[in-house]
Write a protein that holds these residues in place. Structure first.
Motif, short mmCIF file in Angstrom:
data_model
loop_
_atom_site.label_atom_id
_atom_site.label_comp_id
_atom_site.label_asym_id
_atom_site.label_seq_id
_atom_site.Cartn_x
_atom_site.Cartn_y
_atom_site.Cartn_z
N SER A 155 0.72 -1.21 -0.12
CA SER A 155 -0.02 0.15 -0.02
C SER A 155 0.89 1.23 -0.18
CB SER A 155 -1.01 0.06 1.25
OG SER A 155 -1.83 1.18 1.26
N ASP A 156 2.08 1.11 0.86
CA ASP A 156 2.78 2.36 0.82
C ASP A 156 3.53 2.54 -0.40
OD1 ASP A 156 2.16 2.78 3.55
OD2 ASP A 156 3.85 1.51 4.37
N MET A 157 3.71 1.36 -0.96
CA MET A 157 4.53 1.47 -2.51
C MET A 157 3.70 2.25 -3.61
SD MET A 157 7.76 0.39 -3.63
CE MET A 157 7.99 -1.47 -3.01
N ASP A 244 -10.66 1.51 3.38
CA ASP A 244 -10.95 2.46 2.36
C ASP A 244 -9.76 3.21 1.92
OD1 ASP A 244 -13.46 1.77 3.14
OD2 ASP A 244 -13.90 3.24 4.50
N SER A 245 -8.76 3.22 2.54
CA SER A 245 -7.74 4.16 2.03
C SER A 245 -6.65 3.09 1.22
CB SER A 245 -6.57 4.45 3.33
OG SER A 245 -5.55 5.22 2.88
N PHE A 246 -6.78 2.25 1.50
CA PHE A 246 -6.26 1.22 0.44
C PHE A 246 -6.97 1.10 -0.98
CE2 PHE A 246 -5.67 -3.25 -1.37
CZ PHE A 246 -4.32 -3.36 -1.59
N ALA A 251 -7.88 1.69 -6.73
CA ALA A 251 -8.61 1.91 -7.81
C ALA A 251 -8.12 2.94 -8.53
CB ALA A 251 -10.00 2.61 -7.04
N HIS A 252 -7.11 3.47 -8.12
CA HIS A 252 -6.47 4.54 -9.09
C HIS A 252 -5.35 3.88 -9.71
CE1 HIS A 252 -4.16 8.14 -10.24
NE2 HIS A 252 -3.11 7.62 -10.07
N HIS A 253 -4.75 2.85 -9.46
CA HIS A 253 -3.63 2.22 -9.95
C HIS A 253 -4.33 0.90 -10.67
CE1 HIS A 253 -0.39 4.44 -8.57
NE2 HIS A 253 -0.86 4.51 -7.47
N PRO A 255 -7.91 -0.46 -11.24
CA PRO A 255 -9.25 -0.16 -11.10
C PRO A 255 -10.07 -1.70 -11.23
CG PRO A 255 -8.73 0.69 -13.28
CD PRO A 255 -7.29 0.46 -12.37
N GLY A 256 -9.48 -2.72 -11.87
CA GLY A 256 -10.10 -4.12 -11.99
C GLY A 256 -9.92 -4.86 -11.04
N ASP A 257 -8.84 -4.67 -10.30
CA ASP A 257 -8.70 -5.28 -8.88
C ASP A 257 -9.70 -4.91 -7.88
OD1 ASP A 257 -6.61 -6.43 -10.27
OD2 ASP A 257 -5.07 -6.00 -8.93
N ALA A 258 -9.88 -3.28 -7.92
CA ALA A 258 -10.55 -2.60 -6.75
C ALA A 258 -11.98 -3.02 -6.89
CB ALA A 258 -10.43 -1.18 -7.19
N LYS A 259 -12.35 -3.39 -8.34
CA LYS A 259 -13.79 -3.62 -8.55
C LYS A 259 -14.12 -5.11 -8.04
CE LYS A 259 -17.10 -4.05 -12.33
NZ LYS A 259 -17.41 -3.96 -13.91
#
Length: 275
Positions: A155-157, A244-246, A251-253, A255-259
Motif C-alpha cells: 500500500s505504501d508503495m 478504505d484508504s487502500f 482503484a487509481h492504479h 481499477p479492475g482489482d478494486a472492482k
C-alpha cells in the motif's frame, strides 16, 4: 572466497550511473532487472541483489552479478566480478520489500535513478501467498502475519510510485506490451537493444506456479484465477477490501482489482456462516 568485510572504496568501485531499484517480492523484480541489465549501456554492468537498506550495497547484497555484452557472466566472488566490471560501470542496486525514502542518501558519487517495480495486487498477493504456502515452516497464523505486513508495505508503495522522483515500472504491463518496454527504456535513458522478456530468473526459486524456462511462457495474468478458491487468499482479499484508504489507492492504479474487491466486500458477509 569473498572477503568478510569490504567497502566500496576498498573495492575501487566508481559507478558511471546507478539505478536504485525497489519492489515487493513476487512483483517480477528480477525479470525486469535482468531486462534492464541486458539493455545496459554497452551491455556491461553490475547488479547487486537484495541489499540491506542503509548498508554498503557491496557488503550487504545477497549476490552480485556481472553483465558483459548483455549477458550475465562472471563466476567467483564479489570482488573478482567488481574487478572485471571496468571503469565506471552501469550499476543496479536492488532492495526488496522496501519503499524508497523521500530523500535517499546517495550510495555513490554518481548519478542515481530511483525505480519502483510493482504489480497488480490480485496477482502479486496470489503469487506471494502461494510461495509462502510452500514453506512447511509457516502455519496459517504465520502466513496471515507475513501477508498482512506485506500488504501494508504494498500500500505504501502505491503511494510512492506517484512521486516525481521515481520511475515506476508495472510488471503486468511490461509483460504484456512490447511498446511499454520500449517506452520504459526511453524513460530510463537506456538503449533499446533487447525488448524480449528473456528467461525465467533463478532468484527466489522462479515462478510460484510454473516450471518454465522462457518468461514468455509464464501465465502471469492468471495467478489470481489459479488460487481463487483458496480460503486464505479470499480472506486476505476480503480484509484488504475493508480498508478504505487502500481501496482508494488500488482503484487509481488497478481499477479492475478494486472492482473485484468491492464485489467480494459486498457478498462475503452473506457467505460466512458461524456455528
Amino acid at each position: 572466497m569473498d572477503q568478510a568485510v569490504h567497502s566500496t572504496d576498498d573495492a575501487g568501485l566508481v559507478p558511471g550511473r546507478v539505478l536504485r531499484i525497489y519492489g515487493m517480492r513476487r512483483s517480477g523484480n528480477h525479470a525486469l532487472i535482468n531486462w534492464i541489465m541486458r539493455n545496459a549501456p554497452g551491455g556491461n554492468g553490475l547488479f547487486m541483489n537484495n541489499c540491506r537498506h542503509g548498508g554498503d550495497p557491496i557488503v550487504t547484497c545477497s549476490s552480485l552479478s556481472l553483465f558483459e555484452g548483455g549477458a550475465e557472466t562472471g563466476q567467483g566472488g564479489k570482488w573478482k566480478r567488481i574487478d572485471r566490471a571496468g571503469a565506471k560501470p552501469f550499476t543496479a542496486v536492488s532492495y526488496e520489500d522496501r519503499v524508497p525514502p523521500a530523500k535517499p542518501k546517495a550510495l555513490f558519487a554518481a548519478a542515481e535513478t530511483l525505480v519502483i517495480i510493482y504489480r497488480s495486487f490480485l496477482h502479486w498477493a496470489a503469487s506471494l501467498l502461494r510461495k509462502i504456502q510452500g514453506n512447511d515452516g509457516f502455519g496459517p497464523l504465520d502466513r496471515n502475519r507475513i501477508m498482512g505486513r506485506a500488504v501494508s508495505t504494498y500500500s505504501d508503495m502505491l503511494t510512492r510510485v506517484q512521486d516525481d522522483d521515481v520511475v515506476p515500472l508495472c510488471y503486468d504491463t511490461w509483460s504484456a506490451e512490447e511498446h511499454y518496454r520500449e517506452a520504459a527504456l526511453t524513460r530510463l535513458n537506456l538503449p533499446g537493444n533487447d525488448l524480449s522478456l528473456g528467461t525465467v530468473q533463478r532468484f527466489g526459486g522462479g515462478s510460484s506456479f510454473q516450471d518454465a524456462t522462457a518468461a514468455a511462457d509464464l501465465k502471469t495474468d492468471q495467478r489470481s484465477a489459479q488460487i481463487a478458491d483458496d480460503h486464505e487468499y479470499r480472506m486476505l482479499l476480503w480484509t484488504a477490501s475493508r480498508d478504505d484508504s487502500f481501496m482508494t489507492k488500488l482503484a487509481h492504479h488497478f481499477p479492475g482489482d478494486a472492482k473485484r474487491l468491492e464485489t467480494l466486500r459486498s457478498t462475503a458477509s452473506a457467505q460466512v456462516v458461524l456455528p
